[in-house]
Structures are given as structure tokens and as C-alpha cells.
Design a protein around this motif. Structure first.
Motif, PDB file in Angstrom:
ATOM      1  N   LEU A  36       0.833  -1.206   0.000  1.00 23.17           N
ATOM      2  CA  LEU A  36       0.000   0.000   0.000  1.00 23.17           C
ATOM      3  C   LEU A  36       0.866   1.255   0.000  1.00 23.17           C
ATOM      4  CD1 LEU A  36      -2.805  -1.063   2.496  1.00 23.17           C
ATOM      5  CD2 LEU A  36      -3.094  -0.600   0.045  1.00 23.17           C
ATOM      6  N   ASP A  37       1.982   1.222   0.694  1.00 23.09           N
ATOM      7  CA  ASP A  37       2.929   2.337   0.647  1.00 23.09           C
ATOM      8  C   ASP A  37       3.476   2.519  -0.761  1.00 23.09           C
ATOM      9  OD1 ASP A  37       5.040   4.134   2.342  1.00 23.09           O
ATOM     10  OD2 ASP A  37       6.125   2.983   0.807  1.00 23.09           O
ATOM     11  N   ARG A  38       3.770   1.420  -1.436  1.00 16.75           N
ATOM     12  CA  ARG A  38       4.366   1.498  -2.774  1.00 16.75           C
ATOM     13  C   ARG A  38       3.449   2.189  -3.774  1.00 16.75           C
ATOM     14  NH1 ARG A  38       6.735  -3.887  -5.599  1.00 16.75           N
ATOM     15  NH2 ARG A  38       4.518  -4.376  -5.891  1.00 16.75           N
ATOM     16  N   VAL A  39       2.127   2.046  -3.598  1.00 15.46           N
ATOM     17  CA  VAL A  39       1.204   2.687  -4.547  1.00 15.46           C
ATOM     18  C   VAL A  39       0.779   4.077  -4.087  1.00 15.46           C
ATOM     19  CG1 VAL A  39       0.402   0.495  -5.492  1.00 15.46           C
ATOM     20  CG2 VAL A  39      -0.841   1.545  -3.578  1.00 15.46           C
ATOM     21  N   GLY A  40       1.380   4.576  -3.012  1.00 17.77           N
ATOM     22  CA  GLY A  40       1.207   5.986  -2.686  1.00 17.77           C
ATOM     23  C   GLY A  40       0.339   6.328  -1.501  1.00 17.77           C
ATOM     24  N   HIS A  41      -0.166   5.331  -0.772  1.00 20.92           N
ATOM     25  CA  HIS A  41      -0.971   5.642   0.401  1.00 20.92           C
ATOM     26  C   HIS A  41      -0.077   6.061   1.568  1.00 20.92           C
ATOM     27  CE1 HIS A  41      -4.749   4.354  -1.336  1.00 20.92           C
ATOM     28  NE2 HIS A  41      -4.161   3.253  -1.775  1.00 20.92           N
ATOM     29  N   LEU A  42      -0.642   6.828   2.473  1.00 18.06           N
ATOM     30  CA  LEU A  42       0.064   7.250   3.683  1.00 18.06           C
ATOM     31  C   LEU A  42      -0.205   6.192   4.749  1.00 18.06           C
ATOM     32  CD1 LEU A  42       1.767   9.456   5.011  1.00 18.06           C
ATOM     33  CD2 LEU A  42      -0.354  10.596   5.671  1.00 18.06           C
ATOM     34  N   VAL A  43       0.782   5.332   4.972  1.00 19.15           N
ATOM     35  CA  VAL A  43       0.586   4.149   5.804  1.00 19.15           C
ATOM     36  C   VAL A  43       1.255   4.344   7.159  1.00 19.15           C
ATOM     37  CG1 VAL A  43       0.998   1.667   6.005  1.00 19.15           C
ATOM     38  CG2 VAL A  43       0.459   2.665   3.765  1.00 19.15           C
ATOM     39  N   GLU A  44       0.506   4.023   8.210  1.00 22.96           N
ATOM     40  CA  GLU A  44       1.052   3.966   9.566  1.00 22.96           C
ATOM     41  C   GLU A  44       0.875   2.544  10.067  1.00 22.96           C
ATOM     42  OE1 GLU A  44       0.454   5.906  14.042  1.00 22.96           O
ATOM     43  OE2 GLU A  44      -0.951   6.382  12.431  1.00 22.96           O
ATOM     44  N   VAL A  45       1.880   1.999  10.760  1.00 23.65           N
ATOM     45  CA  VAL A  45       1.823   0.614  11.205  1.00 23.65           C
ATOM     46  C   VAL A  45       2.086   0.525  12.703  1.00 23.65           C
ATOM     47  CG1 VAL A  45       2.650  -0.157   8.945  1.00 23.65           C
ATOM     48  CG2 VAL A  45       4.282   0.081  10.835  1.00 23.65           C
ATOM     49  N   HIS A 102      10.478  -3.588  -2.368  1.00 21.70           N
ATOM     50  CA  HIS A 102      10.140  -2.218  -1.970  1.00 21.70           C
ATOM     51  C   HIS A 102      10.473  -2.041  -0.495  1.00 21.70           C
ATOM     52  CE1 HIS A 102       8.076   1.616  -1.730  1.00 21.70           C
ATOM     53  NE2 HIS A 102       7.361   1.180  -0.712  1.00 21.70           N
ATOM     54  N   THR A 103      11.034  -0.887  -0.161  1.00 18.82           N
ATOM     55  CA  THR A 103      11.261  -0.544   1.230  1.00 18.82           C
ATOM     56  C   THR A 103      10.387   0.644   1.585  1.00 18.82           C
ATOM     57  OG1 THR A 103      13.538  -1.365   1.195  1.00 18.82           O
ATOM     58  CG2 THR A 103      12.939   0.146   2.971  1.00 18.82           C
ATOM     59  N   ALA A 104       9.464   0.404   2.517  1.00 13.27           N
ATOM     60  CA  ALA A 104       8.572   1.463   2.997  1.00 13.27           C
ATOM     61  C   ALA A 104       9.155   2.065   4.273  1.00 13.27           C
ATOM     62  CB  ALA A 104       7.188   0.892   3.273  1.00 13.27           C
ATOM     63  N   HIS A 105       8.834   3.319   4.505  1.00 15.41           N
ATOM     64  CA  HIS A 105       9.277   4.003   5.726  1.00 15.41           C
ATOM     65  C   HIS A 105       8.049   4.606   6.418  1.00 15.41           C
ATOM     66  CE1 HIS A 105      13.605   3.628   4.943  1.00 15.41           C
ATOM     67  NE2 HIS A 105      13.275   3.737   3.666  1.00 15.41           N
ATOM     68  N   PRO A 106       7.161   3.721   6.912  1.00 15.84           N
ATOM     69  CA  PRO A 106       5.933   4.222   7.534  1.00 15.84           C
ATOM     70  C   PRO A 106       6.189   4.747   8.945  1.00 15.84           C
ATOM     71  CG  PRO A 106       6.050   1.850   7.756  1.00 15.84           C
ATOM     72  CD  PRO A 106       7.257   2.260   6.951  1.00 15.84           C
ATOM     73  N   ASP A 107       5.292   5.596   9.414  1.00 15.98           N
ATOM     74  CA  ASP A 107       5.281   5.898  10.841  1.00 15.98           C
ATOM     75  C   ASP A 107       4.962   4.611  11.592  1.00 15.98           C
ATOM     76  OD1 ASP A 107       5.789   8.572  10.376  1.00 15.98           O
ATOM     77  OD2 ASP A 107       3.669   9.156  10.429  1.00 15.98           O
ATOM     78  N   VAL A 108       5.633   4.386  12.725  1.00 13.05           N
ATOM     79  CA  VAL A 108       5.452   3.142  13.450  1.00 13.05           C
ATOM     80  C   VAL A 108       5.497   3.409  14.949  1.00 13.05           C
ATOM     81  CG1 VAL A 108       7.932   2.615  13.266  1.00 13.05           C
ATOM     82  CG2 VAL A 108       6.297   0.767  13.757  1.00 13.05           C
ATOM     83  N   ALA A 109       4.622   2.749  15.683  1.00 18.02           N
ATOM     84  CA  ALA A 109       4.603   2.800  17.142  1.00 18.02           C
ATOM     85  C   ALA A 109       3.871   1.552  17.616  1.00 18.02           C
ATOM     86  CB  ALA A 109       3.904   4.068  17.640  1.00 18.02           C
TER      87      ALA A 109
END
Length: 333
Positions: A19-28, A52-59
Motif C-alpha cells: 500500500l505504501d508502494r502505490v502511494g498511500h500514507l501508511v502507519e503501522v 520495496h522498502t517502505a518508511h511508515p510511521d510506526v509505534a
């Protein structure tokens, strides 16, 4: 779109990265070493759907309210995860991506103001190390709820997910859940022996055990009035034949499953949990068959024994195929 993914193991990590790869703002959400790895170096996906390497916000919990959320924890962890994120999930569409039969019902009870729908991930993915996930066998993800047509929330979530990976909304989601439960019969024996799913199916000592548990589970479904959904080459018509067939003939079903897996060793999610020293979700897989059998007034001794063996391995380590065959022989007749 702002999308939350709760649980970033093999399945959730794949969904989040794509989902990150296609442009969504992803939080995990993640915990421990997985949280630290994603925070430091991102979430790396490779395998059948590319790299693909995503860099989502994570907590450990979601920090912002998403427009759509996916709950991808192990079945036994789902209720606690939903409770921990309830304030941000309340009132939004929530997709429950889990094995077993209970996850969607539990989520609907916990989130009565949300449009909760279920998802069945048919692809195989492995959690290789903290921050790294690999897709070993590509396949569809099916979304829906109940035994009728898919609700609008499932149709919309499938549309969004399908832009990132193969996904579709389906009728008779409950029947498809049961068919996935039959497919997931393959998970236990790898967890008991440490072998891949392909090795288990190819082993003449283990394949009859798998076939017997699969046939028993199928008969329990019919005792519960299930009309099986059509996924991965299995459907209600075929499973009716399998339920009644002699065991030697029914072994064609595991062999079909083996062909669909391809050559990349598939450990299955239950073995992956064992290898990480975690409790498995076996009570929601083979254990669910035992529970449903009890509700139908019948017995499921083979699935009960397999559930017990997985719990034994959680504490004491793997068994050899010969040991498993010896332990199961009295039940196979």
C-alpha cells in the motif's frame, strides 16, 4: 489515503509495504525488535511481488486516525490489539485479516460503530527477520462478511487493496472462511516437525495424517451446515467428494495444494511462530475444528490430537515424522 495496519508480521508487513508502494500514507504498529527495525531502516519487502522498502510511521499503537484500517495480528492477539487502538478505529472501516473463524465476529462485537469486514490472505509470506518480509507464493486476498453478497465496505476496501496486490470482494465470505480453514490444515504438521509444507505433503508418513485431518475438518463443516466457498481450487462440490472419499483418493487434495505452492519452501505461519519462540494460533485453526465439532454434537479426534501436538512442540521442540506417525497411528485406523 491514510491507512493504518495493526500488526506487521508476514501478512501485515506485505499489505503495509505494498500500500505504501502505490502511494498511500501508511502507519503501522509493531513491537520489540520489529518496531526498532522499521523505525531505523524501514519495512523491506521482497519476493514474488517485487522489492520495496517502505518508511511508515510506526509505534506500538496507532497515533493518528486512519481512514481505513487493517488488523493483521495473530488471531489470539486481535482482541487486545483492537482494544488498544479502539479510540482511533471507532467509526471507520476495519478489515480483519486473520486465520480461523472467530476474528470478524470478535471485531464486530468490539467495534459496533465500525464497518468491520473480513479478509482471507491466500498468498504465502515469510517474516525473515525484523523489518524484512518476503512473499513466497502470490495469490488473491478475498474480502467480505457473512454468507450473502459483500457489503459496500468490503467492496471499497477490496478496490483500494487491489491497486496494490490482487484482491476482490466475494459472496459467501463465511463459506470461504471455512474453505481457508481447510487449506490451513497444512499449517500444523510443519509446526510439529520443522519441515516445510511441501516437505510434509511429500512425506508418505505425514501426508495420510494431513489428509485425515482435512477430511475430518471438512465433515465437521458439513455437520455445521456450511456451504463452502470457492478458493484455491477447492469448492463445495469438490469438498463433498473429499469428505466421503477413501483416504488414499483424498490425498489428491494435499498434492494439489503442493503444486500451487511452487518450489519456494513454505513454512506456514504456525511454524514461523514456533521458530520465533511465540505461541501459535493453532487453537484458532485445528482447535477451531474441535470447537465447531463440539457445537455440532460430533467429535474431531484427529484435529484434537494435532492441536495437542503443536502445544507440546511449543514447550518441548520438534518431533520427527516417525514420532508423529507413531503418535497418530491409533487414530487413523
Amino acid at each position: 489515503m491514510r491507512i493504518g495496519v495493526i500488526g506487521t508480521g508476514a501478512i501485515g508487513g506485505t499489505i503495509a509495504a505494498l500500500l505504501d508502494r502505490v502511494g498511500h500514507l501508511v502507519e503501522v504498529t509493531a513491537r520489540g525488535e520489529q518496531l526498532a527495525a522499521i523505525r531505523a531502516d524501514g519495512l523491506r519487502l521482497d519476493g514474488a511481488w517485487g522489492t520495496h522498502t517502505a518508511h511508515p510511521d510506526v509505534a506500538e499503537t496507532l497515533q493518528t486516525r486512519p481512514e481505513l484500517a487493517f488488523v493483521c495480528t495473530k488471531a489470539q492477539d486481535a482482541a487486545a490489539a483492537i482494544e488498544a487502538n479502539r479510540a482511533l478505529l471507532d467509526g471507520i472501516p476495519v478489515v480483519i485479516v486473520q486465520n480461523g473463524l472467530a476474528g470478524l465476529r470478535e471485531a464486530q462485537a468490539l467495534l459496533p460503530d465500525s464497518d468491520c469486514v473480513g479478509a482471507l490472505a491466500l498468498y504465502a509470506a515469510s517474516f525473515l527477520s525484523p523489518g524484512r518480509v518476503s512473499v513466497t507464493t502470490p495469490a488473491n486476498t478475498y474480502l467480505g462478511a457473512g454468507d450473502g453478497p459483500p457489503p459496500p465496505a468490503a467492496v471499497e476496501a477490496a478496490r483500494i487493496l487491489d491497486a496494490a496486490m490482487p484482491a476482490q470482494a466475494i459472496d459467501n465470505f463465511t463459506g470461504a472462511q471455512w474453505t481457508k480453514l481447510i487449506v490451513n490444515q497444512i499449517n500444523a504438521l510443519p509446526a510439529i516437525t520443522g519441515l516445510s509444507a511441501q516437505e510434509v505433503i511429500g512425506d508418505r508418513r505425514l501426508r495420510p495424517i494431513l489428509t485425515a485431518s482435512l477430511q475430518e475438518a471438512t465433515r465437521v463443516g458439513y455437520a455445521r451446515g456450511v456451504r463452502y466457498g470457492s478458493i484455491q481450487g477447492l469448492d463445495d462440490r469438490l469438498l463433498r467428494i473429499v469428505a466421503r472419499a477413501p483416504r488414499w483418493a483424498a490425498q489428491a487434495v494435499p498434492l494439489l495444494m503442493k503444486r500451487r505452492m511452487g518450489a519456494t519452501p513454505n513454512p506456514g505461519s504456525t511454524l514461523q511462530s514456533i521458530r520465533r519462540g511465540q505461541l501459535t494460533e493453532i487453537d484458532y485453526l485445528n482447535g477451531a475444528v474441535v470447537d465447531e465439532a463440539r457445537a455440532a454434537g460430533v467429535e474431531a479426534p484427529i484435529n484434537a490430537a494435532i492441536t495437542g501436538l503443536v502445544h507440546e512442540v511449543e514447550q518441548n521442540g520438534f518431533l520427527t515424522p516417525d514420532q508423529v506417525a507413531e503418535r497418530m497411528r491409533p487414530l487413523l485406523g
